[in-house]
Design a protein around this motif. Structure first.
Motif, PDB file in Angstrom:
ATOM      1  N   GLN A 194      45.512  37.888  30.038  1.00 14.21           N
ATOM      2  CA  GLN A 194      46.387  36.941  30.718  1.00 14.21           C
ATOM      3  C   GLN A 194      46.417  37.212  32.222  1.00 14.21           C
ATOM      4  O   GLN A 194      46.346  36.295  33.047  1.00 14.21           O
ATOM      5  CB  GLN A 194      47.794  37.035  30.134  1.00 14.21           C
ATOM      6  N   ASN A 195      46.497  38.495  32.583  1.00  8.86           N
ATOM      7  CA  ASN A 195      46.493  38.833  34.019  1.00  8.86           C
ATOM      8  C   ASN A 195      45.169  38.442  34.676  1.00  8.86           C
ATOM      9  O   ASN A 195      45.138  37.916  35.803  1.00  8.86           O
ATOM     10  CB  ASN A 195      46.762  40.330  34.191  1.00  8.86           C
ATOM     11  N   LEU A 196      44.074  38.696  33.936  1.00  7.71           N
ATOM     12  CA  LEU A 196      42.763  38.322  34.493  1.00  7.71           C
ATOM     13  C   LEU A 196      42.643  36.813  34.651  1.00  7.71           C
ATOM     14  O   LEU A 196      42.060  36.310  35.634  1.00  7.71           O
ATOM     15  CB  LEU A 196      41.648  38.854  33.601  1.00  7.71           C
ATOM     16  N   ASP A 197      43.185  36.075  33.685  1.00 13.82           N
ATOM     17  CA  ASP A 197      43.128  34.610  33.784  1.00 13.82           C
ATOM     18  C   ASP A 197      43.913  34.118  34.998  1.00 13.82           C
ATOM     19  O   ASP A 197      43.441  33.269  35.756  1.00 13.82           O
ATOM     20  CB  ASP A 197      43.700  34.019  32.502  1.00 13.82           C
ATOM     21  N   SER A 198      45.094  34.692  35.193  1.00 11.02           N
ATOM     22  CA  SER A 198      45.884  34.307  36.375  1.00 11.02           C
ATOM     23  C   SER A 198      45.153  34.674  37.668  1.00 11.02           C
ATOM     24  O   SER A 198      45.133  33.911  38.644  1.00 11.02           O
ATOM     25  CB  SER A 198      47.261  35.002  36.327  1.00 11.02           C
ATOM     26  N   GLU A 199      44.553  35.855  37.650  1.00  6.75           N
ATOM     27  CA  GLU A 199      43.825  36.286  38.852  1.00  6.75           C
ATOM     28  C   GLU A 199      42.619  35.377  39.135  1.00  6.75           C
ATOM     29  O   GLU A 199      42.329  35.040  40.283  1.00  6.75           O
ATOM     30  CB  GLU A 199      43.375  37.732  38.672  1.00  6.75           C
ATOM     31  N   ILE A 200      41.945  34.960  38.051  1.00  2.83           N
ATOM     32  CA  ILE A 200      40.790  34.055  38.226  1.00  2.83           C
ATOM     33  C   ILE A 200      41.230  32.731  38.823  1.00  2.83           C
ATOM     34  O   ILE A 200      40.592  32.190  39.732  1.00  2.83           O
ATOM     35  CB  ILE A 200      40.076  33.849  36.875  1.00  2.83           C
ATOM     36  N   LYS A 201      42.333  32.177  38.306  1.00  4.16           N
ATOM     37  CA  LYS A 201      42.827  30.923  38.877  1.00  4.16           C
ATOM     38  C   LYS A 201      43.206  31.089  40.346  1.00  4.16           C
ATOM     39  O   LYS A 201      42.909  30.229  41.181  1.00  4.16           O
ATOM     40  CB  LYS A 201      44.035  30.432  38.071  1.00  4.16           C
ATOM     41  N   PHE A 202      43.843  32.200  40.646  1.00  2.76           N
ATOM     42  CA  PHE A 202      44.209  32.447  42.040  1.00  2.76           C
ATOM     43  C   PHE A 202      42.958  32.561  42.925  1.00  2.76           C
ATOM     44  O   PHE A 202      42.881  31.980  44.023  1.00  2.76           O
ATOM     45  CB  PHE A 202      45.057  33.725  42.126  1.00  2.76           C
ATOM     46  N   LEU A 203      41.965  33.293  42.410  1.00  2.00           N
ATOM     47  CA  LEU A 203      40.735  33.461  43.198  1.00  2.00           C
ATOM     48  C   LEU A 203      39.979  32.133  43.347  1.00  2.00           C
ATOM     49  O   LEU A 203      39.375  31.873  44.391  1.00  2.00           O
ATOM     50  CB  LEU A 203      39.826  34.502  42.527  1.00  2.00           C
ATOM     51  N   LYS A 204      40.015  31.296  42.310  1.00  3.62           N
ATOM     52  CA  LYS A 204      39.382  29.981  42.432  1.00  3.62           C
ATOM     53  C   LYS A 204      40.046  29.150  43.513  1.00  3.62           C
ATOM     54  O   LYS A 204      39.389  28.466  44.305  1.00  3.62           O
ATOM     55  CB  LYS A 204      39.444  29.241  41.094  1.00  3.62           C
ATOM     56  N   GLY A 205      41.373  29.209  43.542  1.00  2.00           N
ATOM     57  CA  GLY A 205      42.076  28.505  44.618  1.00  2.00           C
ATOM     58  C   GLY A 205      41.677  29.035  45.987  1.00  2.00           C
ATOM     59  O   GLY A 205      41.458  28.263  46.932  1.00  2.00           O
ATOM     60  N   GLU A 206      41.572  30.377  46.084  1.00  2.00           N
ATOM     61  CA  GLU A 206      41.154  30.957  47.363  1.00  2.00           C
ATOM     62  C   GLU A 206      39.731  30.530  47.726  1.00  2.00           C
ATOM     63  O   GLU A 206      39.415  30.251  48.885  1.00  2.00           O
ATOM     64  CB  GLU A 206      41.244  32.485  47.281  1.00  2.00           C
ATOM     65  N   VAL A 207      38.859  30.481  46.694  1.00  2.00           N
ATOM     66  CA  VAL A 207      37.468  30.039  46.948  1.00  2.00           C
ATOM     67  C   VAL A 207      37.437  28.612  47.478  1.00  2.00           C
ATOM     68  O   VAL A 207      36.682  28.290  48.406  1.00  2.00           O
ATOM     69  CB  VAL A 207      36.638  30.178  45.651  1.00  2.00           C
ATOM     70  N   GLU A 208      38.252  27.731  46.875  1.00  2.00           N
ATOM     71  CA  GLU A 208      38.298  26.353  47.363  1.00  2.00           C
ATOM     72  C   GLU A 208      38.761  26.304  48.822  1.00  2.00           C
ATOM     73  O   GLU A 208      38.222  25.567  49.642  1.00  2.00           O
ATOM     74  CB  GLU A 208      39.221  25.515  46.480  1.00  2.00           C
ATOM     75  N   LYS A 209      39.762  27.123  49.142  1.00  2.00           N
ATOM     76  CA  LYS A 209      40.246  27.147  50.525  1.00  2.00           C
ATOM     77  C   LYS A 209      39.141  27.620  51.466  1.00  2.00           C
ATOM     78  O   LYS A 209      38.889  27.034  52.525  1.00  2.00           O
ATOM     79  CB  LYS A 209      41.452  28.067  50.634  1.00  2.00           C
ATOM     80  N   TYR A 210      38.484  28.720  51.054  1.00  2.00           N
ATOM     81  CA  TYR A 210      37.404  29.231  51.913  1.00  2.00           C
ATOM     82  C   TYR A 210      36.250  28.239  52.014  1.00  2.00           C
ATOM     83  O   TYR A 210      35.595  28.120  53.057  1.00  2.00           O
ATOM     84  CB  TYR A 210      36.909  30.565  51.363  1.00  2.00           C
ATOM     85  N   LYS A 211      36.009  27.510  50.905  1.00  2.31           N
ATOM     86  CA  LYS A 211      34.939  26.507  50.931  1.00  2.31           C
ATOM     87  C   LYS A 211      35.261  25.392  51.920  1.00  2.31           C
ATOM     88  O   LYS A 211      34.408  24.965  52.712  1.00  2.31           O
ATOM     89  CB  LYS A 211      34.738  25.942  49.533  1.00  2.31           C
ATOM     90  N   ASP A 212      36.496  24.905  51.872  1.00  7.80           N
ATOM     91  CA  ASP A 212      36.912  23.883  52.837  1.00  7.80           C
ATOM     92  C   ASP A 212      36.802  24.406  54.262  1.00  7.80           C
ATOM     93  O   ASP A 212      36.330  23.699  55.176  1.00  7.80           O
ATOM     94  CB  ASP A 212      38.349  23.447  52.545  1.00  7.80           C
TER      95      ASP A 212
END
Length: 611
Positions: free
Chosen positions: A129-147
């Motif tokens: 569960q913690n890894l899943d939350s961390e993955i979602k958070f990192l995906k959001g960060e990736v989208e921000k960095y991509k933009d």
């Protein structure tokens, strides 16, 4: 085996074992006292107890220290029901959550749930569960960095375009600066040449005045000789009875006086005297230097085509009366020369693609193509009879093409550099050519040889033209001068000075009393042939002017310019207009003899007809 502890020695003895029965062996049981402790063992026990107590105190101190430094928030393990609730809340399954809570409490109250069912969730699920939350958070960060990266990329592209634009602008400014510096240096060199030119003109003037005085002295001597001869004749008539020896003596004295008259003459007068006194008595009456040489016709001074020219009236007299009527692709390379057939609606073109072509005008249908030159073809000109075509080329040759044989019938190779221009004599027996080797030549078609080489220009001779129905030749050169030549003698009759740059082309008007010339800086001049002086100077620059042509009426002068336009100059009022149509530099143009249309060719490889 026995050992002595003092000497640390060992001895081996052989013993014989006797097997006895246990029943016969007598032994006594020794009682064990549990409270009995050896003195040494009691000290070891105290030491061990102290060590254990010290270790426990150290562990407690370490635990207190760790408890002091650790965070005060204690994380309790998650139970199964909380894990399920959190999962359903996170997934938004509210109805399922209600059903689960109802059934869970019901089962719990009834006691159907065992201890392992309501225990703690294994660490692996919590970790997932913690890894899943961390993955979602990192995906959001990736989208921000991509933009942010895309925005940075757009900004980089924009900055690069601005950099290229400024770099190009800088290069253009540098090129313009270098060009201006070159022009300034050229002007300085040109101005520096004024003083030597003035000195040279002054010397020429002094020499001309000296020659004039010598000519006057020669005339006076000739008059004295005539007077002497007349007096001698009178004396001979008065003394008829005198001896013949006295008469011969008087004649010899007269001849001696004629010979002494050459004393003090300049080089021109001595040359004329040598021509006069040349002994031609032994030459035959029909003597020729070459048996097949042609005779130059007498100058009549009358051009029969003057009456054929139509004088436009009204608005057609102005240059604005010409409009573009037809355009067709003629060659694959720039077009360098044009010529119109003397009697038919046929146009000949020469090009940098090493060929010449014939076209029907104004339709633009191709009739014939000529191939044979190994370099660019610079100019072409129809024979006055219309049966042949002369071409000049950068391969240093002049070729004559016969239409009836459909082949090249004559090639002249005496030039040593590229040939720029050719022009037929009106009689059709002579052809003139100008070359980059600083000379012009007059060719005799009957004897197939060069009759005269015109020497006098100090740089490339860019154009040559026969005055129609005359033996006069007009040349222009890169040495900034124009010259008139007598084709019968190959001598220069007159030179025109006034251009500041290389003269690209020069031509007569139909009457033959005016010459138009253009140079590499766009300056056009009109010259009075009889006075040898410029009448008008027209600035069509700064682009080079490549060709000029008079309309048959002599009212409009067309100028082919390097700026892709044709400048139309009205001689009467000095008005200048432009004909726009070509997409690149205009290299050549020509009017038809009736003045109904004009043909132009340029570096855009097209022929354009203006009517």
């Amino acid at each position: 085996m026995a050992a002595d502890p003092e000497f640390e020695k060992y001895y081996l003895e052989r013993e014989q074992l006797v097997v006895d029965s246990d029943d016969e062996f007598q032994y006594e049981e020794v009682p064990v006292d549990e409270d009995f402790v050896a003195p040494d063992m009691e000290e070891d026990l105290d030491f061990a107890v102290r060590t254990i107590r010290d270790g426990k105190e150290d562990e407690q101190a370490t635990a207190r220290k760790e408890a002091t430094h650790k965070a005060q928030v204690t994380k309790h393990p998650e139970v199964v029901d909380d894990f399920v609730r959190n999962f359903l809340v996170r997934m938004g399954m509210e109805r399922t959550l209600d059903c689960f809570q109802t059934e869970w409490y019901e089962l719990q109250q009834r006691g159907f749930l065992h201890e392992e069912d309501v225990g703690i969730v294994p660490d692996i699920y919590t970790r997932n569960q913690n890894l899943d939350s961390e993955i979602k958070f990192l995906k959001g960060e990736v989208e921000k960095y991509k933009d942010a990266a895309l925005k940075a990329k757009d900004l980089y592209v924009k900055l690069r375009k601005e950099r290229d634009y400024h770099r190009m602008h800088h290069k253009r400014v540098v090129q313009e600066k270098n060009k201006l510096i070159t022009d300034i240096k050229r002007l300085k060199r040109h101005y520096a040449q004024y003083e030597p030119t003035l000195q040279q003109l002054k010397k020429k003037y002094e020499v001309a005045m000296k020659e004039k005085m010598l000519s006057k002295l020669e005339r006076d001597r000739a008059m004295g000789q005539v007077t002497g001869l007349q007096s001698t004749l009178k004396s001979m008539e008065s003394f008829k009875g005198g001896s013949a020896k006295q008469g011969e003596k008087a004649a010899a004295n007269s001849a001696a006086m004629w010979q002494r008259g050459g004393e003090g003459m300049g080089p021109t007068q001595r040359t004329l005297l040598a021509e006069r006194t040349m002994d031609v008595q032994n030459l035959p009456k029909d003597f020729k230097r070459h048996p097949n040489d042609s005779e130059f016709p007498a100058d009549k001074g009358v051009n029969p085509y003057i009456g054929m020219a139509k004088v436009p009236s009204g608005h057609l007299a102005r240059s604005g009366g010409f409009r573009l009527s037809n355009t067709f692709q003629a060659h694959s390379h720039p077009i360098s020369g044009l010529a119109l057939h003397p009697r038919k609606q046929i146009l000949a073109t020469s090009s940098d693609d090493h060929t010449w072509k014939m076209w029907a005008v104004p339709g633009g249908d191709i009739i014939m193509t000529g191939e044979g030159h190994t370099d660019w073809v610079s100019e072409c000109d129809f024979h006055p009879s219309g049966t042949m075509l002369a071409t000049s080329s950068g391969d240093t040759t002049v070729k004559i093409w016969d239409f009836s044989k459909a082949e090249c019938v004559q090639t002249f190779t005496d030039h040593t550099h590229a040939v720029w221009c050719v022009s037929w004599h009106s009689c059709g027996d002579f052809l003139a050519s100008s070359s980059m080797d600083n000379t012009a030549k007059v060719w005799d078609l009957n004897s197939a040889r060069c009759r005269y080489t015109l020497r006098g220009h100090t740089d490339s001779v860019n154009s040559i033209e026969f005055l129609p129905f005359s033996n006069t030749l007009l040349t222009c050169s890169a040495d900034k001068t124009l010259s008139l030549w007598d084709a019968r003698t190959g001598l220069c009759a007159q030179s025109f000075y006034g251009h500041m740059h290389s003269v690209n082309f020069a031509t007569f008007n139909l009457k033959g009393d005016t010459v138009a010339s253009c140079d590499s800086y766009g300056t056009v001049k009109l010259w009075d042939v009889r006075q040898g002086a410029p009448m008008v100077s027209i600035d069509c620059g700064p682009h080079p002017a490549n060709r000029v042509a008079f309309d048959p009426a002599g009212q409009v002068l067309a100028v082919a310019s390097n700026d892709s336009t044709i400048k139309m100059y009205e001689v009467a009022n000095g008005r200048i207009s432009s004909l726009v149509g070509h997409e690149d530099a205009v290299q050549c143009l020509i009017f038809d003899r009736a003045g109904e249309y004009m043909v132009s060719g340029g570096s855009d490889c097209t022929i354009r007809i203006w009517s």
